[in-house]
Design a protein around this motif. Structure first.
Motif, PDB file in Angstrom:
ATOM      1  N   GLN A  21     -12.267  64.676  -2.835  1.00 20.37           N
ATOM      2  CA  GLN A  21     -13.652  64.243  -3.009  1.00 20.37           C
ATOM      3  C   GLN A  21     -13.705  62.853  -3.650  1.00 20.37           C
ATOM      4  OE1 GLN A  21     -16.629  67.283  -4.377  1.00 20.37           O
ATOM      5  NE2 GLN A  21     -14.744  68.446  -4.734  1.00 20.37           N
ATOM      6  N   LEU A  22     -12.834  62.630  -4.620  1.00 21.48           N
ATOM      7  CA  LEU A  22     -12.790  61.341  -5.301  1.00 21.48           C
ATOM      8  C   LEU A  22     -12.404  60.239  -4.313  1.00 21.48           C
ATOM      9  CD1 LEU A  22     -12.986  60.357  -8.357  1.00 21.48           C
ATOM     10  CD2 LEU A  22     -10.497  60.330  -8.280  1.00 21.48           C
ATOM     11  N   ARG A  23     -11.391  60.486  -3.529  1.00 25.54           N
ATOM     12  CA  ARG A  23     -10.847  59.471  -2.617  1.00 25.54           C
ATOM     13  C   ARG A  23     -11.736  59.232  -1.406  1.00 25.54           C
ATOM     14  NH1 ARG A  23     -10.019  56.085   0.445  1.00 25.54           N
ATOM     15  NH2 ARG A  23      -8.082  55.370   1.344  1.00 25.54           N
ATOM     16  N   SER A  65      -2.570  61.831 -12.971  1.00 24.18           N
ATOM     17  CA  SER A  65      -2.828  61.004 -14.153  1.00 24.18           C
ATOM     18  C   SER A  65      -2.915  59.518 -13.829  1.00 24.18           C
ATOM     19  CB  SER A  65      -1.768  61.248 -15.230  1.00 24.18           C
ATOM     20  OG  SER A  65      -0.516  60.761 -14.826  1.00 24.18           O
ATOM     21  N   THR A  66      -2.356  59.079 -12.736  1.00 24.06           N
ATOM     22  CA  THR A  66      -2.436  57.666 -12.376  1.00 24.06           C
ATOM     23  C   THR A  66      -3.538  57.384 -11.359  1.00 24.06           C
ATOM     24  OG1 THR A  66      -0.703  57.929 -10.698  1.00 24.06           O
ATOM     25  CG2 THR A  66      -0.010  57.200 -12.891  1.00 24.06           C
ATOM     26  N   PHE A  67      -3.687  58.244 -10.381  1.00 24.96           N
ATOM     27  CA  PHE A  67      -4.646  57.973  -9.314  1.00 24.96           C
ATOM     28  C   PHE A  67      -6.091  58.057  -9.771  1.00 24.96           C
ATOM     29  CE2 PHE A  67      -7.508  59.331  -5.946  1.00 24.96           C
ATOM     30  CZ  PHE A  67      -7.351  58.278  -5.057  1.00 24.96           C
ATOM     31  N   VAL A  68      -6.436  59.070 -10.527  1.00 25.40           N
ATOM     32  CA  VAL A  68      -7.840  59.288 -10.903  1.00 25.40           C
ATOM     33  C   VAL A  68      -8.414  58.050 -11.591  1.00 25.40           C
ATOM     34  CG1 VAL A  68      -9.414  60.641 -12.338  1.00 25.40           C
ATOM     35  CG2 VAL A  68      -7.671  61.800 -10.982  1.00 25.40           C
ATOM     36  N   GLU A  69      -7.731  57.557 -12.596  1.00 24.35           N
ATOM     37  CA  GLU A  69      -8.240  56.381 -13.302  1.00 24.35           C
ATOM     38  C   GLU A  69      -8.179  55.139 -12.411  1.00 24.35           C
ATOM     39  OE1 GLU A  69      -7.821  53.901 -17.478  1.00 24.35           O
ATOM     40  OE2 GLU A  69      -6.481  55.594 -17.109  1.00 24.35           O
ATOM     41  N   GLY A  70      -7.073  54.969 -11.728  1.00 25.47           N
ATOM     42  CA  GLY A  70      -6.930  53.788 -10.873  1.00 25.47           C
ATOM     43  C   GLY A  70      -8.002  53.694  -9.801  1.00 25.47           C
ATOM     44  N   TRP A  71      -8.325  54.800  -9.201  1.00 20.68           N
ATOM     45  CA  TRP A  71      -9.308  54.809  -8.111  1.00 20.68           C
ATOM     46  C   TRP A  71     -10.734  54.689  -8.643  1.00 20.68           C
ATOM     47  CZ3 TRP A  71      -8.672  54.022  -3.151  1.00 20.68           C
ATOM     48  CH2 TRP A  71      -9.712  54.323  -2.268  1.00 20.68           C
ATOM     49  N   THR A  73     -11.897  53.464 -11.435  1.00 19.45           N
ATOM     50  CA  THR A  73     -12.278  52.282 -12.205  1.00 19.45           C
ATOM     51  C   THR A  73     -12.541  51.073 -11.307  1.00 19.45           C
ATOM     52  OG1 THR A  73      -9.938  51.761 -12.597  1.00 19.45           O
ATOM     53  CG2 THR A  73     -11.116  52.946 -14.353  1.00 19.45           C
ATOM     54  N   HIS A  74     -12.365  51.236 -10.012  1.00 18.90           N
ATOM     55  CA  HIS A  74     -12.687  50.148  -9.087  1.00 18.90           C
ATOM     56  C   HIS A  74     -14.173  49.813  -9.214  1.00 18.90           C
ATOM     57  CE1 HIS A  74     -13.469  48.009  -5.357  1.00 18.90           C
ATOM     58  NE2 HIS A  74     -12.164  47.754  -5.331  1.00 18.90           N
ATOM     59  N   PRO A  75     -14.527  48.541  -9.205  1.00 23.75           N
ATOM     60  CA  PRO A  75     -15.933  48.163  -9.384  1.00 23.75           C
ATOM     61  C   PRO A  75     -16.898  48.789  -8.371  1.00 23.75           C
ATOM     62  CG  PRO A  75     -14.510  46.216  -9.388  1.00 23.75           C
ATOM     63  CD  PRO A  75     -13.645  47.390  -9.066  1.00 23.75           C
ATOM     64  N   ASN A  76     -16.417  49.120  -7.191  1.00 25.87           N
ATOM     65  CA  ASN A  76     -17.293  49.702  -6.174  1.00 25.87           C
ATOM     66  C   ASN A  76     -17.404  51.217  -6.259  1.00 25.87           C
ATOM     67  OD1 ASN A  76     -17.862  47.179  -5.123  1.00 25.87           O
ATOM     68  ND2 ASN A  76     -16.201  47.283  -3.632  1.00 25.87           N
ATOM     69  N   PHE A  77     -16.650  51.838  -7.169  1.00 21.09           N
ATOM     70  CA  PHE A  77     -16.752  53.286  -7.299  1.00 21.09           C
ATOM     71  C   PHE A  77     -18.070  53.611  -7.998  1.00 21.09           C
ATOM     72  CE2 PHE A  77     -16.169  57.463  -9.095  1.00 21.09           C
ATOM     73  CZ  PHE A  77     -15.519  58.141  -8.066  1.00 21.09           C
TER      74      PHE A  77
END
Length: 139
Positions: A21-23, A65-71, A73-77
């Motif tokens: 759902q996040l991606r 732990s890496t993907f959730v924050e990385g994805w 925090t993108h300005p368009n999220f």
């Protein structure tokens, strides 16, 4: 292990999972995240004394732990919650990963995990239109 199937479903980003759902949908599912954190806790408790960790779990904890924050925090999220909420969520996800990999409970008190989750739940109950003065602006 009662959590194994559900946690693997999440870590593999299968249909209906938080990660998918996040991606794909750019949707942060607060309730699903809380559920995953509770599943992660069960796994951490089971693995805490193990000197070796199964690769399927290490891959899942690391990626989550890496993907959730990385994805997210993108300005368009699209941000649905306060800045403080996301900071606490990332901190909690990192703490769970740290606990899993080190075997050391990352809080000073026994109830630390439950308190952190309850705090996140409280922050998650308030979306942008219900900000209180102690919340940061979402931007």
């Amino acid at each position: 292990m009662e959590y194994e199937e559900e946690l693997q479903h999440e870590f593999h980003a299968e249909k209906g999972s938080f990660l998918l759902q996040l991606r794909i949908d750019l949707f942060w599912d607060h309730k699903q995240l809380i559920k995953i954190l509770r599943l992660m806790e069960k796994c951490c408790l089971d693995m805490q004394e193990n000197s070796s960790l199964p690769r399927n779990w290490t891959d899942g904890f690391w990626y989550f732990s890496t993907f959730v924050e990385g994805w997210s925090t993108h300005p368009n999220f699209p941000k649905t919650y306060s800045k403080k909420y996301y900071e606490k969520a990332y901190e909690l996800i990192f703490s769970m990963s740290s606990w899993f990999f080190t075997g050391r409970y990352p809080w000073n008190i026994k109830e630390g995990f439950d308190n952190a989750v309850m705090n996140l739940e409280r922050l998650g109950d308030r979306k942008f239109n219900r900000f209180s003065e102690e919340d940061d602006l979402p931007f």
